[in-house]
Design a protein around this motif. Sequence first.
Motif, PDB file in Angstrom:
ATOM      1  N   ASP A  62      50.621  11.377  61.216  1.00 55.11           N
ATOM      2  CA  ASP A  62      49.798  12.313  61.975  1.00 55.11           C
ATOM      3  C   ASP A  62      48.376  12.277  61.415  1.00 55.11           C
ATOM      4  N   LEU A  63      47.429  11.825  62.240  1.00 57.39           N
ATOM      5  CA  LEU A  63      46.043  11.702  61.802  1.00 57.39           C
ATOM      6  C   LEU A  63      45.139  12.772  62.414  1.00 57.39           C
ATOM      7  N   THR A  64      45.738  13.779  63.027  1.00 58.64           N
ATOM      8  CA  THR A  64      44.941  14.751  63.775  1.00 58.64           C
ATOM      9  C   THR A  64      44.113  15.679  62.895  1.00 58.64           C
ATOM     10  N   SER A  65      44.283  15.603  61.582  1.00 61.25           N
ATOM     11  CA  SER A  65      43.446  16.423  60.696  1.00 61.25           C
ATOM     12  C   SER A  65      42.039  15.848  60.570  1.00 61.25           C
ATOM     13  N   VAL A  66      41.874  14.554  60.845  1.00 56.71           N
ATOM     14  CA  VAL A  66      40.580  13.883  60.652  1.00 56.71           C
ATOM     15  C   VAL A  66      39.573  14.419  61.659  1.00 56.71           C
ATOM     16  N   ALA A  67      38.480  14.978  61.166  1.00 61.39           N
ATOM     17  CA  ALA A  67      37.477  15.612  62.031  1.00 61.39           C
ATOM     18  C   ALA A  67      36.234  14.761  62.219  1.00 61.39           C
ATOM     19  N   GLN A  68      35.752  14.129  61.137  1.00 58.74           N
ATOM     20  CA  GLN A  68      34.517  13.364  61.235  1.00 58.74           C
ATOM     21  C   GLN A  68      34.607  12.080  60.426  1.00 58.74           C
TER      22      GLN A  68
ATOM     23  N   PRO B  16      27.176  18.775  61.258  1.00 62.55           N
ATOM     24  CA  PRO B  16      27.380  20.212  61.486  1.00 62.55           C
ATOM     25  C   PRO B  16      28.857  20.554  61.620  1.00 62.55           C
ATOM     26  N   GLY B  17      29.183  21.755  61.199  1.00 62.27           N
ATOM     27  CA  GLY B  17      30.554  22.238  61.332  1.00 62.27           C
ATOM     28  C   GLY B  17      31.411  22.057  60.105  1.00 62.27           C
ATOM     29  N   LEU B  18      30.917  21.322  59.107  1.00 65.58           N
ATOM     30  CA  LEU B  18      31.703  21.137  57.891  1.00 65.58           C
ATOM     31  C   LEU B  18      31.584  22.373  57.003  1.00 65.58           C
ATOM     32  N   ARG B  19      32.683  22.680  56.321  1.00 64.52           N
ATOM     33  CA  ARG B  19      32.777  23.922  55.546  1.00 64.52           C
ATOM     34  C   ARG B  19      32.664  23.632  54.050  1.00 64.52           C
ATOM     35  N   GLU B  20      31.649  24.199  53.433  1.00 68.00           N
ATOM     36  CA  GLU B  20      31.463  23.984  52.000  1.00 68.00           C
ATOM     37  C   GLU B  20      32.689  24.480  51.237  1.00 68.00           C
ATOM     38  N   GLY B  21      33.153  23.657  50.294  1.00 68.97           N
ATOM     39  CA  GLY B  21      34.289  24.035  49.474  1.00 68.97           C
ATOM     40  C   GLY B  21      35.636  23.911  50.154  1.00 68.97           C
ATOM     41  N   GLU B  22      35.694  23.346  51.371  1.00 72.02           N
ATOM     42  CA  GLU B  22      36.965  23.305  52.083  1.00 72.02           C
ATOM     43  C   GLU B  22      37.368  21.926  52.612  1.00 72.02           C
ATOM     44  N   GLU B  23      36.431  21.022  52.808  1.00 75.13           N
ATOM     45  CA  GLU B  23      36.778  19.740  53.415  1.00 75.13           C
ATOM     46  C   GLU B  23      37.529  18.840  52.438  1.00 75.13           C
ATOM     47  N   ILE B  24      38.272  17.891  53.016  1.00 70.82           N
ATOM     48  CA  ILE B  24      39.058  16.940  52.221  1.00 70.82           C
ATOM     49  C   ILE B  24      38.585  15.536  52.562  1.00 70.82           C
ATOM     50  N   MET B  25      37.915  14.908  51.612  1.00 74.74           N
ATOM     51  CA  MET B  25      37.297  13.593  51.769  1.00 74.74           C
ATOM     52  C   MET B  25      38.228  12.499  51.253  1.00 74.74           C
ATOM     53  N   VAL B  26      38.469  11.477  52.086  1.00 76.12           N
ATOM     54  CA  VAL B  26      39.232  10.315  51.630  1.00 76.12           C
ATOM     55  C   VAL B  26      38.255   9.245  51.159  1.00 76.12           C
ATOM     56  N   THR B  27      38.355   8.882  49.885  1.00 81.66           N
ATOM     57  CA  THR B  27      37.516   7.828  49.325  1.00 81.66           C
ATOM     58  C   THR B  27      38.354   6.564  49.214  1.00 81.66           C
ATOM     59  N   ALA B  28      38.286   5.754  50.279  1.00 76.85           N
ATOM     60  CA  ALA B  28      39.018   4.489  50.301  1.00 76.85           C
ATOM     61  C   ALA B  28      38.090   3.307  50.058  1.00 76.85           C
ATOM     62  N   LEU B  29      36.813   3.459  50.416  1.00 81.54           N
ATOM     63  CA  LEU B  29      35.829   2.402  50.167  1.00 81.54           C
ATOM     64  C   LEU B  29      35.533   2.346  48.669  1.00 81.54           C
TER      65      LEU B  29
ATOM     66  N   LYS C 201      49.602  13.196  54.455  1.00 85.24           N
ATOM     67  CA  LYS C 201      50.061  14.170  53.457  1.00 85.24           C
ATOM     68  C   LYS C 201      48.947  15.125  53.029  1.00 85.24           C
ATOM     69  N   GLU C 202      47.736  14.603  52.831  1.00 87.22           N
ATOM     70  CA  GLU C 202      46.636  15.424  52.321  1.00 87.22           C
ATOM     71  C   GLU C 202      45.944  16.224  53.423  1.00 87.22           C
ATOM     72  N   ARG C 203      46.233  15.901  54.672  1.00 87.20           N
ATOM     73  CA  ARG C 203      45.565  16.516  55.823  1.00 87.20           C
ATOM     74  C   ARG C 203      44.052  16.323  55.692  1.00 87.20           C
ATOM     75  N   ALA C 204      43.670  15.076  55.484  1.00 86.45           N
ATOM     76  CA  ALA C 204      42.271  14.708  55.273  1.00 86.45           C
ATOM     77  C   ALA C 204      41.425  15.050  56.494  1.00 86.45           C
ATOM     78  N   THR C 205      40.204  15.497  56.234  1.00 87.14           N
ATOM     79  CA  THR C 205      39.297  15.847  57.328  1.00 87.14           C
ATOM     80  C   THR C 205      38.130  14.875  57.465  1.00 87.14           C
ATOM     81  N   LEU C 206      37.769  14.174  56.395  1.00 90.48           N
ATOM     82  CA  LEU C 206      36.637  13.251  56.408  1.00 90.48           C
ATOM     83  C   LEU C 206      37.097  11.869  55.950  1.00 90.48           C
ATOM     84  N   LEU C 207      36.730  10.836  56.722  1.00 93.21           N
ATOM     85  CA  LEU C 207      37.183   9.478  56.410  1.00 93.21           C
ATOM     86  C   LEU C 207      36.068   8.468  56.675  1.00 93.21           C
ATOM     87  N   PRO C 208      35.091   8.350  55.769  1.00 92.05           N
ATOM     88  CA  PRO C 208      34.087   7.295  55.929  1.00 92.05           C
ATOM     89  C   PRO C 208      34.757   5.921  55.856  1.00 92.05           C
ATOM     90  N   GLY C 209      34.268   4.985  56.672  1.00 89.02           N
ATOM     91  CA  GLY C 209      34.904   3.679  56.682  1.00 89.02           C
ATOM     92  C   GLY C 209      34.066   2.623  57.365  1.00 89.02           C
TER      93      GLY C 209
END
Length: 568
Positions: free
Chosen positions: A323-329, A242-255, A295-303
């Motif tokens: 600065d990692l404070t952009s990461v939300a979930q 909950p709380g994620l915004r369609e069309g707005e989140e920034i997902m880091v795909t590192a896996l 740099k990307e101000r990532a909000t999602l970081l599965p890991g």
Amino acid sequence: MDDRIWHQHYDQGVPTSLEYPDLTLSALLVKAVADYPDRPAIHFMGTALTYRDLDEAVGRFAAALQGLGVGKGDRVSVFMANCPQIVIAYEAIWRIGGVAVPSNPLYTGAEFGHQARDAGSKVAVCMSMMWDRVTRALPDTSLEHVVVTNIKEYFPPALKVLFTLFKEKSGGHRADLSGEPRAVWMKDLMAAAPASPQPVESSPDDLAVLMYTGGTTGVPKGVMLSHRNLIANSRQLQAVSPGLREGEEIMVTALPLTHSYAMSVCMNHSIDRGYLQVIVPDARDIKGLLGTIDKERATLLPGVPALYSALSAHPGVTGGKYDLTSVAQCVSGAAGLPPEVQRRFEELTGGKVVEGYGLSEASPVTHVNPLHGGRNGTIGVPMPDTDAKVVDEDTETETMPPGERGVLCVSGPQVMSGYWNQPEETAETLRVHADGKTWLHTGDIAVMEEDGFFRIVDRKKDMILAAGGLNVYPREVEDVLYEHPSVREAGVIGVPVGGTDQRAKAFVVVDPDHPVTAEELIAFCGERLARFKVPRMVEFRDELPKTFVGKILRRELAEEERRHEQGG
């Protein structure tokens, strides 16, 4: 179901049941293009692709694959590291009704060849750095064409020049295709192809992916996942976030995107929601990953736990450079999430890190901790529309009461239809119970607590858990050891015993008339197995512990090793 007591723990606003669209994965991209044509879909090494750009590349590559003879139901092997081309390949395969067969980019030629042969792949798409491995496998496969791409193709112009001059050759990225008539460069193929493919009628129940895994027995086999399975899991993931915004989140795909975790949680989820996906080619480059998040101000970081631990401990983070404070979930999978790792990463980001659970046979996620009110040491609670229970270990037929350990079983719309050409394995793993539902017997030993939280108390029988979510099945390593003429018996376990970042250790009985050194056996395995599967240690024994019928007891070897580790 009245006994879904875990629903009481769902976060506010999370539904207990969902409606799933009657769509294919390809339709998700079509919708994203319609809704967000100019929104960035992919960022990679300084290059941006909008959803319109991605769709155009997918259409052209889909047409190119049709030109190579790929039709509905044909399997296409995908042997690539993380880059835009792998997303394009998946989507193009699905657009023409094909079936993607991902292979781990660390695999040897023999391992890749086994998967391509077992799947009956018609075409392979690979990185230039894997070309040598593919050529070694070609004679033993049914591959008619190999499409090759260089990782630099989507680099910005200046970086592409620097890479060509200074890193391409030394990094093994150059490939000479001149001696192989079946090979063609992806960029050349797309340049000559029509802008879009011929339409293909596809159904949500069509096979979308053959995801190879050791399953619950350790024998590599293809998990059959339909479009419906994968879309269901994407929608379930959205519901419990909950709380994620369609069309707005920034997902880091590192896996790695050839793994079911990243394919579903990162790629499919992002396209389904119109997110920007920032693709990282190598998660082991912690400094580069930190710079990307900042740099990307990532909000999602599965890991995985090891990744969060490495990020938290990096001097650039502790020193305040990043600065990692952009990461939300963050959803952490593959291994138990140590409370200290969770606490430290949440302190640094201000976001939430929750432990989940899944397996390729379930697309892959079945359980996750609520963002608010989760419980350390557990895998959380089942997803919406997902049932779970624990059955006895001996017969796997009797439901165990809360607090008692047993085999974890799950049922839901994300569960596979079976194993490719493995009816006996399918029947053993997918069973219809008295309630009329089909249940996936995971092989993992779990406990359900009184209020519906689940804990894993023992991972799949004997599986070795390497960092980064890489699973090593002992039998696969043992089979290679037995190929050596000096080896009479072999047993392989993961060390440290019970750890979340293990390496294979081999216990070996050799023919006394044909001695061999540990170094020679390790080198022998290195020629036949991916690096993360190769034993780091070899211990020679006069005999190995066995059952009454002569089966080697890995668990006894592990217990002996545990006592040794503890100084006993």
